[in-house]
Design an enzyme around this catalytic site. Structure first.
Site, PDB file in Angstrom:
ATOM      1  N   SER A 127     -33.699  -8.878  -3.494  1.00 50.79           N
ATOM      2  CA  SER A 127     -34.832  -8.123  -2.950  1.00 50.79           C
ATOM      3  C   SER A 127     -36.063  -8.065  -3.847  1.00 50.79           C
ATOM      4  O   SER A 127     -37.077  -7.479  -3.455  1.00 50.79           O
ATOM      5  CB  SER A 127     -34.392  -6.690  -2.615  1.00 50.79           C
ATOM      6  OG  SER A 127     -33.624  -6.682  -1.431  1.00 50.79           O
ATOM      7  N   LYS A 140     -39.258  -8.985  -2.125  1.00 45.59           N
ATOM      8  CA  LYS A 140     -40.164  -8.107  -1.383  1.00 45.59           C
ATOM      9  C   LYS A 140     -41.499  -7.874  -2.104  1.00 45.59           C
ATOM     10  O   LYS A 140     -42.477  -7.460  -1.466  1.00 45.59           O
ATOM     11  CB  LYS A 140     -39.478  -6.770  -1.095  1.00 45.59           C
ATOM     12  CG  LYS A 140     -38.291  -6.886  -0.137  1.00 45.59           C
ATOM     13  CD  LYS A 140     -37.700  -5.521   0.180  1.00 45.59           C
ATOM     14  CE  LYS A 140     -36.546  -5.604   1.173  1.00 45.59           C
ATOM     15  NZ  LYS A 140     -35.311  -6.141   0.585  1.00 45.59           N
ATOM     16  N   SER A 194     -36.287  -0.595  -0.553  1.00 48.81           N
ATOM     17  CA  SER A 194     -35.778  -1.938  -0.281  1.00 48.81           C
ATOM     18  C   SER A 194     -35.233  -2.063   1.137  1.00 48.81           C
ATOM     19  O   SER A 194     -34.212  -2.709   1.366  1.00 48.81           O
ATOM     20  CB  SER A 194     -34.704  -2.328  -1.301  1.00 48.81           C
ATOM     21  OG  SER A 194     -34.690  -3.724  -1.505  1.00 48.81           O
ATOM     22  N   LYS A 219     -39.274  -2.820  -8.641  1.00 46.16           N
ATOM     23  CA  LYS A 219     -38.498  -3.421  -7.546  1.00 46.16           C
ATOM     24  C   LYS A 219     -37.120  -3.775  -8.056  1.00 46.16           C
ATOM     25  O   LYS A 219     -36.965  -4.405  -9.110  1.00 46.16           O
ATOM     26  CB  LYS A 219     -39.174  -4.681  -6.995  1.00 46.16           C
ATOM     27  CG  LYS A 219     -38.516  -5.170  -5.701  1.00 46.16           C
ATOM     28  CD  LYS A 219     -38.789  -4.219  -4.558  1.00 46.16           C
ATOM     29  CE  LYS A 219     -37.764  -4.304  -3.439  1.00 46.16           C
ATOM     30  NZ  LYS A 219     -36.468  -3.666  -3.753  1.00 46.16           N
TER      31      LYS A 219
END
Length: 301
Positions: free
Chosen positions: A57, A60, A114, A221
């Protein structure tokens, strides 16, 4: 190298005299890593930084960058449509198909919590649709000089999304130019409001360090897939600077946060620190797997 560049690089390294005098980098549980000062692609420290690996992820961040660079209206209401193709991995979500949410809020929950359906919806809602959006992700990576990077979906659920720790430093530097990414990715808790039907859901940040003021986290993140291990990309205050930390492929949920602490201490004192024996075994096994797969190239073809 120009005189100006030489002076800038020298000043960068002088910021970390304690670490440099120690003569070695920090001991990390993460198999691949990179450390740099915000605004500079030159690394202060790297560990297999040019190895192209699944990034889960962390993807993203690129999704957010493409959305914001497109100039699409953030107040526009987007519809969460049923997937046009199956997700590559578990895509559980609490969001109801057919419900609607503002693009800004969809982007926020994609970054801080997320939310995979949110990232998918951002891509599906862009002009040109899903496939064009993924093409834009790869075009942006090329523009940023991310030669070891390739994207196949906007969520990170596919292990086909690959990058290097050094490439992700470039991505973070680009993302830091957008205040929205900084704000949304470091939101601690958020109550999202939907239409059609009207309901609300609570979301929490997947990085516990954003809740600790002493870290001064300005971008964050996390990511996880079986193939990618635990991952963390973060901008935080270290040694009086805004420092980019990229940590890819760790064994446990707390390993990336432990590594961030070891990097912080290394920059302050030069101490390398220690990691658990289980993390060492995991690193050895993964390095052997990468070697067997011939995964030491700096570029993705």
């Amino acid at each position: 190298m120009s005189l100006r560049t030489l002076v800038q690089v020298s000043a960068l390294w002088l910021c970390y005299v304690p670490a440099l005098l120690a003569g070695s980098g920090p001991n990390l549980a993460s198999v691949n890593a990179a450390v740099a000062v915000v605004g500079d692609d030159e690394l202060v420290f790297g560990k297999h930084e040019d190895r192209s690996v699944p990034i889960a992820s962390i993807t993203k961040l690129m999704t957010a960058l493409v959305v914001l660079d497109s100039g699409e209206v953030l107040d526009e209401w987007l519809t969460f449509e049923e997937r046009h193709q199956p997700a590559a991995a578990n895509a559980y979500t609490r969001i109801r198909v057919g419900s609607r949410m503002k693009r800004a809020d969809v982007l926020r929950i994609a970054l801080m919590s997320s939310e995979n359906f949110a990232a998918y919806t951002l891509a599906r809602s862009q002009p040109g649709g899903f496939d064009t959006f993924v093409d834009s992700m790869n075009a942006k990576a090329k523009q940023l000089g991310m030669t070891g990077t390739r994207f196949v979906d906007p969520t990170g659920l596919s292990a086909g999304n690959r990058s290097t720790a050094a490439d992700l430093v470039r991505l973070v530097n680009a993302a830091m130019k957008h205040p929205e990414i900084q704000e949304y990715s470091t939101t601690g808790y958020y109550r999202g409001h939907f239409r059609n039907p009207r309901y609300s859901l609570s979301f929490g940040n997947t990085n516990a360090l954003v809740h600790r003021e002493s870290w001064g986290v300005e971008l964050s993140k996390t990511g996880y897939l079986t193939e990618a291990g635990r991952c963390l990309v973060m901008v935080s205050a270290m040694n009086g600077k805004q420092v980019i930390t990229v940590l890819l492929d760790s064994l446990g949920t707390r390993s990336p946060m432990g590594d961030a602490g070891r990097i912080k201490r290394w920059l302050d004192t030069g101490a390398s620190g220690k990691v658990a024996r289980a993390a060492r075994r995991y690193e050895q096994e993964k390095n052997a797997d990468y070697a067997a797969a011939g995964n030491s190239a700096t570029a993705v073809h």
